[in-house]
Design an enzyme around this catalytic site. Structure first.
Site, mmCIF file in Angstrom:
data_model
loop_
_atom_site.group_PDB
_atom_site.id
_atom_site.type_symbol
_atom_site.label_atom_id
_atom_site.label_comp_id
_atom_site.label_asym_id
_atom_site.label_seq_id
_atom_site.Cartn_x
_atom_site.Cartn_y
_atom_site.Cartn_z
ATOM 1 N N PRO A 2 23.376 -45.731 75.151
ATOM 2 C CA PRO A 2 22.706 -46.789 75.867
ATOM 3 C C PRO A 2 21.620 -46.168 76.747
ATOM 4 O O PRO A 2 21.882 -45.225 77.487
ATOM 5 C CB PRO A 2 23.822 -47.372 76.724
ATOM 6 C CG PRO A 2 25.072 -47.070 75.976
ATOM 7 C CD PRO A 2 24.816 -45.831 75.199
ATOM 8 N N GLU A 3 20.425 -46.670 76.635
ATOM 9 C CA GLU A 3 19.333 -46.214 77.481
ATOM 10 C C GLU A 3 19.189 -47.183 78.649
ATOM 11 O O GLU A 3 20.023 -48.058 78.820
ATOM 12 C CB GLU A 3 18.041 -46.139 76.640
ATOM 13 C CG GLU A 3 18.207 -45.291 75.378
ATOM 14 C CD GLU A 3 16.961 -45.200 74.510
ATOM 15 O OE1 GLU A 3 15.847 -45.288 75.050
ATOM 16 O OE2 GLU A 3 17.103 -45.039 73.286
ATOM 17 N N HIS A 100 40.842 -45.688 72.279
ATOM 18 C CA HIS A 100 39.725 -45.235 73.112
ATOM 19 C C HIS A 100 39.470 -46.113 74.344
ATOM 20 O O HIS A 100 38.404 -46.047 74.930
ATOM 21 C CB HIS A 100 38.426 -45.102 72.303
ATOM 22 C CG HIS A 100 38.573 -44.314 71.041
ATOM 23 N ND1 HIS A 100 39.068 -43.028 71.025
ATOM 24 C CD2 HIS A 100 38.317 -44.625 69.755
ATOM 25 C CE1 HIS A 100 39.092 -42.592 69.771
ATOM 26 N NE2 HIS A 100 38.654 -43.539 68.986
ATOM 27 N N ARG A 119 33.416 -41.618 71.334
ATOM 28 C CA ARG A 119 32.918 -40.246 71.267
ATOM 29 C C ARG A 119 33.167 -39.446 72.535
ATOM 30 O O ARG A 119 32.964 -38.236 72.543
ATOM 31 C CB ARG A 119 31.419 -40.251 70.917
ATOM 32 C CG ARG A 119 31.191 -40.702 69.491
ATOM 33 C CD ARG A 119 29.732 -40.807 69.167
ATOM 34 N NE ARG A 119 29.108 -39.508 69.033
ATOM 35 C CZ ARG A 119 27.818 -39.350 68.748
ATOM 36 N NH1 ARG A 119 27.050 -40.405 68.594
ATOM 37 N NH2 ARG A 119 27.316 -38.159 68.617
ATOM 38 N N ARG A 162 1.926 -28.899 80.180
ATOM 39 C CA ARG A 162 3.145 -28.853 79.361
ATOM 40 C C ARG A 162 2.810 -28.568 77.905
ATOM 41 O O ARG A 162 1.967 -29.238 77.321
ATOM 42 C CB ARG A 162 3.876 -30.186 79.435
ATOM 43 C CG ARG A 162 4.621 -30.368 80.699
ATOM 44 C CD ARG A 162 5.977 -30.947 80.381
ATOM 45 N NE ARG A 162 6.876 -30.730 81.497
ATOM 46 C CZ ARG A 162 8.177 -30.540 81.360
ATOM 47 N NH1 ARG A 162 8.709 -30.534 80.165
ATOM 48 N NH2 ARG A 162 8.942 -30.359 82.408
#
Length: 283
Positions: A2-3, A100, A119, A162
């Site tokens: 999830p962002e 889980h 996970r 960069r």
DNA sequence: ACCAGCTCCTGCTTGC
DNA sequence: TGCAAGCAGGAGCTGG
């Protein structure tokens, strides 16, 4: 994981269930996820009242009346699912415990919040609320992309010199906090920048265009309830639907969505992660 | 200082 | 159909 938009969506779903409510008790079903939980996490949560919920980067912050904050990270596959609550006139009934289900919050009014994470890349920790910024999760974090401290001058400065690809730079949480693989791909498409471009070689104008594009993509995704690929669910168990609006992410082989562009969406691997882009209109 | 690559873990999808 | 390889939204760590 999830962002940012997915974490914001989860936080907004937890807010009406947890804010101003007492956590009657917590089941801690294992000692760790990615890192060990505080050994006394259960005792520090049992009986605490939640005074507010916030989000910082991809972390949900749950502020407690005891001057402590519970930090929750969903990792790649983490969910916070609400059951047994009355929301918008609908009662979400409890479901049988699943594999889980690592941590379960029993709220005093009967609602339940279950943290499930196959996970186990997720994390939980607790810290004094006034020490939050010094916590290792936050100490080196860049600005929130939806805040005023994130602007063109800052980004130009951060990218200057960069040599890494712009894709990697925008994934670097020290530069800007909360973007992940999906939204970086979408932002670079919207700005016509190739993910392979060295960050330091962007024209000033391109760097300036990134700022509103990042804000726009994130705000659009939040309005859509985030993106559900496989694992992501909102706190009420519903899917997000921003995945239907992807221009390039997960679209390998599809025609480029830009009108008049004859390109085809390509997938390349950059530092081990898939980047999706149109080689014709992203330069 | 910067950067690429590896790693943790489970489970779903793909290809032979 | 079965099995193994490949892949997945993150991010800390290592070594160059």
């Amino acid at each position: 994981m999830p962002e940012l938009p997915e974490v914001e969506t989860v936080m907004r779903g937890l807010d009406p269930v947890m804010r101003d409510s007492v956590i009657a008790s917590v089941d801690v079903n294992r000692p760790d996820l990615r890192w060990p939980f505080p050994v006394d996490m259960k005792q520090r949560l049992d009986g605490a009242r939640v005074v507010g919920l916030r989000r910082r980067s991809k972390y949900v912050l749950i502020d407690l009346d005891r001057g402590e904050t519970l930090i929750v990270h969903l990792g790649m596959s983490g969910r916070m699912l609400v059951t047994g609550a009355m929301i918008g006139g609908f009662h979400h009934s409890h479901v049988a415990p699943e594999k889980h289900d690592h941590v379960v919050f029993h709220m005093q009014d009967g609602a339940r919040v279950t943290f499930n994470d196959p996970r186990r890349f997720g994390a939980m920790d607790m810290v004094a609320t006034d020490q939050l910024e010094q916590h290792k999760f936050f100490a080196k974090l860049g600005p929130e992309p939806l805040s005023n401290s994130f602007d063109a001058a800052y980004l130009y400065d951060s990218l200057k010199g960069r040599k890494s690809p712009i894709k990697s730079a925008l994934l670097d949480q020290r530069i800007v906090a909360g973007l992940g693989n999906i939204y970086v791909c979408e932002v670079l498409f919207r700005t016509g920048i190739s993910p392979l471009r060295k960050a330091g070689t962007l024209k000033k104008q391109q760097t300036e265009a990134l700022v509103p594009a990042i804000r726009q993509v994130l705000e659009d995704a939040i309005l859509a309830g985030g993106s559900s690929l496989k694992d992501f669910r909102r706190a009420d168990g519903e899917l997000g639907y921003f995945q239907h609006r992807f221009n390039v992410y997960d679209q390998e082989g599809a025609p480029c969505p830009t009108p008049e562009c004859s390109g085809e969406v390509k997938r390349v691997i950059q530092s081990g992660r898939s980047s999706f882009y149109c080689p014709i209109c992203q330069r």
